[in-house]
Design a protein around this motif. Sequence first.
Motif, PDB file in Angstrom:
ATOM      1  N   PHE A   1     -43.343   3.489  24.689  1.00  0.00           N
ATOM      2  CA  PHE A   1     -42.630   3.564  25.951  1.00  0.00           C
ATOM      3  C   PHE A   1     -43.306   4.588  26.861  1.00  0.00           C
ATOM      4  CE2 PHE A   1     -38.910   4.606  28.651  1.00  0.00           C
ATOM      5  CZ  PHE A   1     -38.644   3.329  29.108  1.00  0.00           C
ATOM      6  N   PHE A   2     -43.805   5.666  26.245  1.00  0.00           N
ATOM      7  CA  PHE A   2     -44.432   6.709  27.051  1.00  0.00           C
ATOM      8  C   PHE A   2     -45.725   6.223  27.705  1.00  0.00           C
ATOM      9  CE2 PHE A   2     -41.851   9.213  24.149  1.00  0.00           C
ATOM     10  CZ  PHE A   2     -41.216  10.044  25.046  1.00  0.00           C
ATOM     11  N   GLU A   3     -46.392   5.243  27.092  1.00  0.00           N
ATOM     12  CA  GLU A   3     -47.655   4.771  27.646  1.00  0.00           C
ATOM     13  C   GLU A   3     -47.472   4.077  28.982  1.00  0.00           C
ATOM     14  OE1 GLU A   3     -49.958   2.575  24.848  1.00  0.00           O
ATOM     15  OE2 GLU A   3     -49.638   4.078  23.299  1.00  0.00           O
ATOM     16  N   ILE A   4     -46.261   3.665  29.312  1.00  0.00           N
ATOM     17  CA  ILE A   4     -45.993   3.029  30.598  1.00  0.00           C
ATOM     18  C   ILE A   4     -46.244   4.030  31.724  1.00  0.00           C
ATOM     19  CG2 ILE A   4     -44.168   2.065  32.050  1.00  0.00           C
ATOM     20  CD1 ILE A   4     -42.945   0.959  29.466  1.00  0.00           C
ATOM     21  N   PHE A   5     -46.017   5.284  31.456  1.00  0.00           N
ATOM     22  CA  PHE A   5     -46.098   6.312  32.481  1.00  0.00           C
ATOM     23  C   PHE A   5     -47.467   6.976  32.463  1.00  0.00           C
ATOM     24  CE2 PHE A   5     -41.867   5.876  30.731  1.00  0.00           C
ATOM     25  CZ  PHE A   5     -41.243   5.324  31.825  1.00  0.00           C
ATOM     26  N   ILE A  19     -37.384   2.653  37.511  1.00  0.00           N
ATOM     27  CA  ILE A  19     -36.835   1.518  36.789  1.00  0.00           C
ATOM     28  C   ILE A  19     -35.352   1.416  37.089  1.00  0.00           C
ATOM     29  CG2 ILE A  19     -36.237   2.691  34.629  1.00  0.00           C
ATOM     30  CD1 ILE A  19     -37.776   0.174  33.341  1.00  0.00           C
ATOM     31  N   LYS A  20     -34.852   0.193  37.081  1.00  0.00           N
ATOM     32  CA  LYS A  20     -33.430  -0.028  37.343  1.00  0.00           C
ATOM     33  C   LYS A  20     -32.706  -0.200  36.019  1.00  0.00           C
ATOM     34  CE  LYS A  20     -34.326  -2.322  41.711  1.00  0.00           C
ATOM     35  NZ  LYS A  20     -34.524  -3.624  42.330  1.00  0.00           N
ATOM     36  N   ASP A  21     -31.551   0.433  35.919  1.00  0.00           N
ATOM     37  CA  ASP A  21     -30.740   0.242  34.722  1.00  0.00           C
ATOM     38  C   ASP A  21     -29.983  -1.077  34.829  1.00  0.00           C
ATOM     39  OD1 ASP A  21     -28.539   0.696  36.368  1.00  0.00           O
ATOM     40  OD2 ASP A  21     -28.110   2.683  35.564  1.00  0.00           O
ATOM     41  N   SER A  22     -29.156  -1.382  33.838  1.00  0.00           N
ATOM     42  CA  SER A  22     -28.438  -2.664  33.812  1.00  0.00           C
ATOM     43  C   SER A  22     -27.429  -2.793  34.948  1.00  0.00           C
ATOM     44  CB  SER A  22     -27.757  -2.866  32.456  1.00  0.00           C
ATOM     45  OG  SER A  22     -26.983  -1.748  32.129  1.00  0.00           O
ATOM     46  N   ASN A  23     -27.078  -1.688  35.604  1.00  0.00           N
ATOM     47  CA  ASN A  23     -26.170  -1.730  36.752  1.00  0.00           C
ATOM     48  C   ASN A  23     -26.921  -1.788  38.077  1.00  0.00           C
ATOM     49  OD1 ASN A  23     -23.883  -1.514  35.092  1.00  0.00           O
ATOM     50  ND2 ASN A  23     -24.158   0.709  34.982  1.00  0.00           N
ATOM     51  N   ARG A  38     -33.434   4.090  26.439  1.00  0.00           N
ATOM     52  CA  ARG A  38     -32.701   4.372  25.204  1.00  0.00           C
ATOM     53  C   ARG A  38     -31.337   3.692  25.204  1.00  0.00           C
ATOM     54  NH1 ARG A  38     -28.719   6.983  23.317  1.00  0.00           N
ATOM     55  NH2 ARG A  38     -28.182   7.990  25.263  1.00  0.00           N
ATOM     56  N   LYS A  39     -30.592   3.856  26.284  1.00  0.00           N
ATOM     57  CA  LYS A  39     -29.248   3.274  26.366  1.00  0.00           C
ATOM     58  C   LYS A  39     -29.292   1.744  26.325  1.00  0.00           C
ATOM     59  CE  LYS A  39     -26.827   6.935  28.856  1.00  0.00           C
ATOM     60  NZ  LYS A  39     -26.204   7.320  30.128  1.00  0.00           N
ATOM     61  N   TYR A  40     -30.237   1.167  27.064  1.00  0.00           N
ATOM     62  CA  TYR A  40     -30.330  -0.294  27.134  1.00  0.00           C
ATOM     63  C   TYR A  40     -30.595  -0.887  25.752  1.00  0.00           C
ATOM     64  CZ  TYR A  40     -31.916  -4.969  28.318  1.00  0.00           C
ATOM     65  OH  TYR A  40     -32.054  -6.326  28.382  1.00  0.00           O
ATOM     66  N   TYR A  41     -31.585  -0.356  25.033  1.00  0.00           N
ATOM     67  CA  TYR A  41     -31.941  -0.932  23.738  1.00  0.00           C
ATOM     68  C   TYR A  41     -30.970  -0.531  22.638  1.00  0.00           C
ATOM     69  CZ  TYR A  41     -35.917  -2.893  25.979  1.00  0.00           C
ATOM     70  OH  TYR A  41     -36.697  -3.626  26.812  1.00  0.00           O
ATOM     71  N   GLN A  42     -30.324   0.607  22.785  1.00  0.00           N
ATOM     72  CA  GLN A  42     -29.277   0.979  21.826  1.00  0.00           C
ATOM     73  C   GLN A  42     -28.125  -0.023  21.903  1.00  0.00           C
ATOM     74  OE1 GLN A  42     -27.298   4.779  22.474  1.00  0.00           O
ATOM     75  NE2 GLN A  42     -27.088   5.044  20.276  1.00  0.00           N
ATOM     76  N   GLU A  43     -27.727  -0.383  23.108  1.00  0.00           N
ATOM     77  CA  GLU A  43     -26.654  -1.364  23.300  1.00  0.00           C
ATOM     78  C   GLU A  43     -27.106  -2.752  22.843  1.00  0.00           C
ATOM     79  OE1 GLU A  43     -23.295  -3.490  24.233  1.00  0.00           O
ATOM     80  OE2 GLU A  43     -23.503  -1.320  24.056  1.00  0.00           O
ATOM     81  N   LEU A  44     -28.329  -3.114  23.196  1.00  0.00           N
ATOM     82  CA  LEU A  44     -28.846  -4.436  22.853  1.00  0.00           C
ATOM     83  C   LEU A  44     -28.893  -4.655  21.344  1.00  0.00           C
ATOM     84  CD1 LEU A  44     -30.111  -7.049  24.056  1.00  0.00           C
ATOM     85  CD2 LEU A  44     -32.335  -5.923  23.788  1.00  0.00           C
ATOM     86  N   ARG A 156     -39.869  -6.368  26.316  1.00  0.00           N
ATOM     87  CA  ARG A 156     -39.577  -6.768  24.943  1.00  0.00           C
ATOM     88  C   ARG A 156     -40.043  -5.637  24.031  1.00  0.00           C
ATOM     89  NH1 ARG A 156     -42.961  -9.215  21.092  1.00  0.00           N
ATOM     90  NH2 ARG A 156     -44.549  -9.472  22.693  1.00  0.00           N
ATOM     91  N   PRO A 157     -39.143  -5.116  23.214  1.00  0.00           N
ATOM     92  CA  PRO A 157     -39.576  -4.047  22.308  1.00  0.00           C
ATOM     93  C   PRO A 157     -40.252  -4.624  21.061  1.00  0.00           C
ATOM     94  CG  PRO A 157     -37.230  -4.428  22.057  1.00  0.00           C
ATOM     95  CD  PRO A 157     -37.704  -5.353  23.149  1.00  0.00           C
ATOM     96  N   ILE A 158     -41.306  -3.977  20.624  1.00  0.00           N
ATOM     97  CA  ILE A 158     -41.900  -4.288  19.327  1.00  0.00           C
ATOM     98  C   ILE A 158     -41.948  -2.982  18.554  1.00  0.00           C
ATOM     99  CG2 ILE A 158     -43.243  -6.263  20.148  1.00  0.00           C
ATOM    100  CD1 ILE A 158     -45.742  -4.436  20.003  1.00  0.00           C
TER     101      ILE A 158
END
Length: 189
Positions: A1-5, A19-23, A38-44, A156-158
């Motif tokens: 995830f850090f490599e995106i930045f 980035i936009k959150d789910s709201n 973190r929140k998005y994938y924790q919920e997913l 998509r997380p891997i």
Amino acid sequence: FFEIFKRRSDPESKVIFEIKDSNGVTCNNTYDILEVGRKYYQELFSDKNLSPNPELEEQFLECVKCVPIEYLDMLKSPISMQELYDTVHSFKKGKSPGPDGLSIEFYCTVFSIIKKDLLQVMNNFFDTGFIPAKFKVGFMKLIPKREPLDEIGNYRPINLLNVDLKIYSKILCSRMKPILSYVLHESQF
């Protein structure tokens, strides 16, 4: 995830600075962006409270056939050196290593040196059913799957796992492949 930045100075990189959150709320500092992820994938990937369905379970058990005894013996037998060799050398090369930094190329190159120890480790996993936590640690990497790239749901997380765990998993999968028709309904494969 850090490599995106990556650095803003690299015009060739696909850098995300917000980035936009789910709201739909836009975040633009590193901490907030990481928190959105973190929140998005924790919920997913959180456990959903599913109520058991006894009727569905009964239907499933009616479809399951008995596994022939010769397959049961094969499933219970210790991992052989040939099985280990074939598995190690069956992986595609050039893939990213896991947290320990050891690639499949490493295992192929030093196989003749480590084969006895590696076989002992694999059979210990198999005999005890216990895999230490350090073998199961992975790096989460987000891969863009569609535009726009400023929405967290478009990644998509891997999970990059250690190769030794992948070797063990592949051995178990290879052993189970011949019995799938006995334990799964034909619509599942």
